[in-house]
Design a protein around this motif. Structure first.
Motif, PDB file in Angstrom:
ATOM      1  N   SER A  53       0.774  -1.202   0.119  1.00  0.00           N
ATOM      2  CA  SER A  53      -0.022  -0.027   0.037  1.00  0.00           C
ATOM      3  C   SER A  53       0.807   1.239   0.007  1.00  0.00           C
ATOM      4  O   SER A  53       2.112   1.193   0.142  1.00  0.00           O
ATOM      5  CB  SER A  53      -0.787   0.148   1.325  1.00  0.00           C
ATOM      6  OG  SER A  53      -1.779  -1.028   1.303  1.00  0.00           O
ATOM      7  N   THR A  85      -7.385   1.584   5.020  1.00  0.00           N
ATOM      8  CA  THR A  85      -6.836   1.497   3.550  1.00  0.00           C
ATOM      9  C   THR A  85      -7.849   1.094   2.836  1.00  0.00           C
ATOM     10  O   THR A  85      -8.527   0.178   2.884  1.00  0.00           O
ATOM     11  CB  THR A  85      -5.541   0.424   3.692  1.00  0.00           C
ATOM     12  OG1 THR A  85      -4.813   0.765   4.817  1.00  0.00           O
ATOM     13  CG2 THR A  85      -4.904   0.338   2.492  1.00  0.00           C
ATOM     14  N   ILE A  87      -8.537   0.171  -1.146  1.00  0.00           N
ATOM     15  CA  ILE A  87      -8.070  -0.356  -2.327  1.00  0.00           C
ATOM     16  C   ILE A  87      -9.130   0.007  -3.435  1.00  0.00           C
ATOM     17  O   ILE A  87     -10.188  -0.060  -3.715  1.00  0.00           O
ATOM     18  CB  ILE A  87      -8.177  -2.115  -2.478  1.00  0.00           C
ATOM     19  CG1 ILE A  87      -7.556  -2.536  -1.008  1.00  0.00           C
ATOM     20  CG2 ILE A  87      -7.860  -2.840  -3.694  1.00  0.00           C
ATOM     21  CD1 ILE A  87      -7.489  -3.981  -0.949  1.00  0.00           C
ATOM     22  N   THR A  99       1.190  -3.036  -7.283  1.00  0.00           N
ATOM     23  CA  THR A  99      -0.089  -3.530  -7.092  1.00  0.00           C
ATOM     24  C   THR A  99      -0.102  -5.148  -7.143  1.00  0.00           C
ATOM     25  O   THR A  99      -0.977  -5.654  -7.060  1.00  0.00           O
ATOM     26  CB  THR A  99      -0.796  -2.989  -8.559  1.00  0.00           C
ATOM     27  OG1 THR A  99      -0.157  -3.877  -9.703  1.00  0.00           O
ATOM     28  CG2 THR A  99      -0.692  -1.373  -8.474  1.00  0.00           C
ATOM     29  N   ILE A 105      -4.586  -0.727  -6.255  1.00  0.00           N
ATOM     30  CA  ILE A 105      -3.724  -0.255  -5.134  1.00  0.00           C
ATOM     31  C   ILE A 105      -4.347   0.399  -3.622  1.00  0.00           C
ATOM     32  O   ILE A 105      -5.283   0.829  -3.897  1.00  0.00           O
ATOM     33  CB  ILE A 105      -2.881   1.237  -5.745  1.00  0.00           C
ATOM     34  CG1 ILE A 105      -1.865   1.522  -4.896  1.00  0.00           C
ATOM     35  CG2 ILE A 105      -3.877   2.235  -6.131  1.00  0.00           C
ATOM     36  CD1 ILE A 105      -0.642   0.744  -4.979  1.00  0.00           C
ATOM     37  N   GLY A 106      -3.566  -0.312  -2.676  1.00  0.00           N
ATOM     38  CA  GLY A 106      -4.239   0.065  -1.326  1.00  0.00           C
ATOM     39  C   GLY A 106      -3.660   1.500  -1.103  1.00  0.00           C
ATOM     40  O   GLY A 106      -2.432   1.657  -1.252  1.00  0.00           O
ATOM     41  N   ILE A 107      -4.475   2.216  -0.560  1.00  0.00           N
ATOM     42  CA  ILE A 107      -4.139   3.821  -0.376  1.00  0.00           C
ATOM     43  C   ILE A 107      -4.489   4.195   1.079  1.00  0.00           C
ATOM     44  O   ILE A 107      -5.732   3.806   1.509  1.00  0.00           O
ATOM     45  CB  ILE A 107      -4.616   4.806  -1.205  1.00  0.00           C
ATOM     46  CG1 ILE A 107      -4.335   4.283  -2.484  1.00  0.00           C
ATOM     47  CG2 ILE A 107      -4.218   6.126  -1.073  1.00  0.00           C
ATOM     48  CD1 ILE A 107      -4.813   5.120  -3.718  1.00  0.00           C
ATOM     49  N   ARG A 108      -3.659   4.957   1.859  1.00  0.00           N
ATOM     50  CA  ARG A 108      -4.033   5.375   3.193  1.00  0.00           C
ATOM     51  C   ARG A 108      -4.060   6.739   3.218  1.00  0.00           C
ATOM     52  O   ARG A 108      -2.932   7.280   2.541  1.00  0.00           O
ATOM     53  CB  ARG A 108      -3.103   4.955   4.226  1.00  0.00           C
ATOM     54  CG  ARG A 108      -3.150   3.380   4.672  1.00  0.00           C
ATOM     55  CD  ARG A 108      -2.941   3.125   5.820  1.00  0.00           C
ATOM     56  NE  ARG A 108      -3.696   4.004   7.062  1.00  0.00           N
ATOM     57  CZ  ARG A 108      -3.037   4.393   8.115  1.00  0.00           C
ATOM     58  NH1 ARG A 108      -2.028   3.744   8.332  1.00  0.00           N
ATOM     59  NH2 ARG A 108      -3.652   5.067   8.940  1.00  0.00           N
ATOM     60  N   THR A 127       5.210   4.630   0.567  1.00  0.00           N
ATOM     61  CA  THR A 127       4.831   3.162   0.737  1.00  0.00           C
ATOM     62  C   THR A 127       4.277   3.270   2.118  1.00  0.00           C
ATOM     63  O   THR A 127       4.821   4.191   3.020  1.00  0.00           O
ATOM     64  CB  THR A 127       5.885   2.214   0.849  1.00  0.00           C
ATOM     65  OG1 THR A 127       7.088   2.280   1.725  1.00  0.00           O
ATOM     66  CG2 THR A 127       6.690   2.121  -0.684  1.00  0.00           C
ATOM     67  N   THR A 129       3.531   0.264   4.182  1.00  0.00           N
ATOM     68  CA  THR A 129       3.463  -1.140   4.706  1.00  0.00           C
ATOM     69  C   THR A 129       4.443  -1.237   6.209  1.00  0.00           C
ATOM     70  O   THR A 129       4.943  -0.115   6.577  1.00  0.00           O
ATOM     71  CB  THR A 129       4.443  -2.075   3.919  1.00  0.00           C
ATOM     72  OG1 THR A 129       4.397  -3.383   4.354  1.00  0.00           O
ATOM     73  CG2 THR A 129       5.787  -1.616   3.658  1.00  0.00           C
ATOM     74  N   VAL A 165      -8.411  -2.923   6.117  1.00  0.00           N
ATOM     75  CA  VAL A 165      -8.565  -2.852   4.695  1.00  0.00           C
ATOM     76  C   VAL A 165      -9.731  -2.884   3.906  1.00  0.00           C
ATOM     77  O   VAL A 165     -10.207  -4.136   4.086  1.00  0.00           O
ATOM     78  CB  VAL A 165      -7.008  -3.819   3.932  1.00  0.00           C
ATOM     79  CG1 VAL A 165      -7.020  -3.893   2.577  1.00  0.00           C
ATOM     80  CG2 VAL A 165      -5.973  -3.267   4.957  1.00  0.00           C
ATOM     81  N   ASP A 167     -11.673  -3.220   0.286  1.00  0.00           N
ATOM     82  CA  ASP A 167     -11.635  -3.172  -1.320  1.00  0.00           C
ATOM     83  C   ASP A 167     -13.007  -2.464  -1.759  1.00  0.00           C
ATOM     84  O   ASP A 167     -14.119  -2.871  -1.707  1.00  0.00           O
ATOM     85  CB  ASP A 167     -11.992  -4.763  -1.679  1.00  0.00           C
ATOM     86  CG  ASP A 167     -11.696  -4.966  -3.285  1.00  0.00           C
ATOM     87  OD1 ASP A 167     -12.079  -4.002  -4.105  1.00  0.00           O
ATOM     88  OD2 ASP A 167     -11.053  -5.929  -3.590  1.00  0.00           O
TER      89      ASP A 167
END
Length: 190
Positions: A53, A85, A87, A99, A105-108, A127, A129, A165, A167
């Motif tokens: 992410s 997060t 997606i 990805t 893409i995971g986004i925060r 990043t 993570t 997380v 989606d």
């Protein structure tokens, strides 16, 4: 030079920075640098097939890296910044390695002042993570950050509860974490 300026300098040179969020310590690298992203995978001993992410500082930066479809914006506005997060479909500007070949893409958008200041000053996604070896406990304190890095920004003891997380393409929770019940309730209204 304050710690944020030092961290930005590290990121600009493809280095790794451990930074605090409202959940756990994150491992930050320039999300547009293949060399920096490779270092993140190596530091975490994470399989290359697993996506990583990214963190952005605001909705505008999020839209620059992901496609926000109708219905997704309401969720994003309700939960970000915060310990969630999302997606989303990645834009072509996002390196495929992040990805995991999924096109997503995971986004925060963290709600931690130091994390936001770092991303704002760097003026690009980093990043997002956790700063631990893949599969080990998420780091709540600086001492628990087991990955190699050039700089650590000490934010004290953090909550230790990872982000939820979600989606948004499939409208489902991928990983339960902070605010999972609120997220679940909101998803049921979409």
């Amino acid at each position: 030079m304050d710690v944020i300026e030092r961290a930005v300098s590290v990121l600009m040179h493809d280095g790794l920075v451990v930074y605090p969020t409202e959940t756990v310590y994150g491992l930050g690298a320039d999300a547009f640098s293949d060399e920096a992203i490779q270092k993140v995978y190596e530091a975490k001993k994470r399989p290359l097939s697993m996506p990583i992410s990214i963190a952005v500082s605001d909705f505008e930066m999020l839209c620059a890296v992901a496609h926000v479809r109708p219905g997704m914006e309401a969720f994003i506005q309700a939960f970000l910044p915060g310990p969630v997060t999302v997606i989303l479909p990645a834009r072509n500007s996002v390196p495929e390695i992040l990805t995991g070949g999924t096109g997503l893409i995971g986004i925060r958008i963290p709600s931690h002042d130091l994390a936001l200041r770092l991303i704002e000053r760097f003026d690009a996604p980093i990043t997002a993570t956790s700063a631990n070896i893949h599969g080990l406990k998420d780091p709540q304190t600086p001492d628990e950050c087991t990955v190699s890095r050039e700089l650590l920004i000490d934010g004290g003891r953090l909550s230790g509860i990872p982000s939820t997380v979600v989606d948004l393409v499939e409208r489902r929770i991928v990983r339960r974490g902070a605010e999972a019940d609120k997220v679940e309730q909101f998803l049921s209204t979409l």
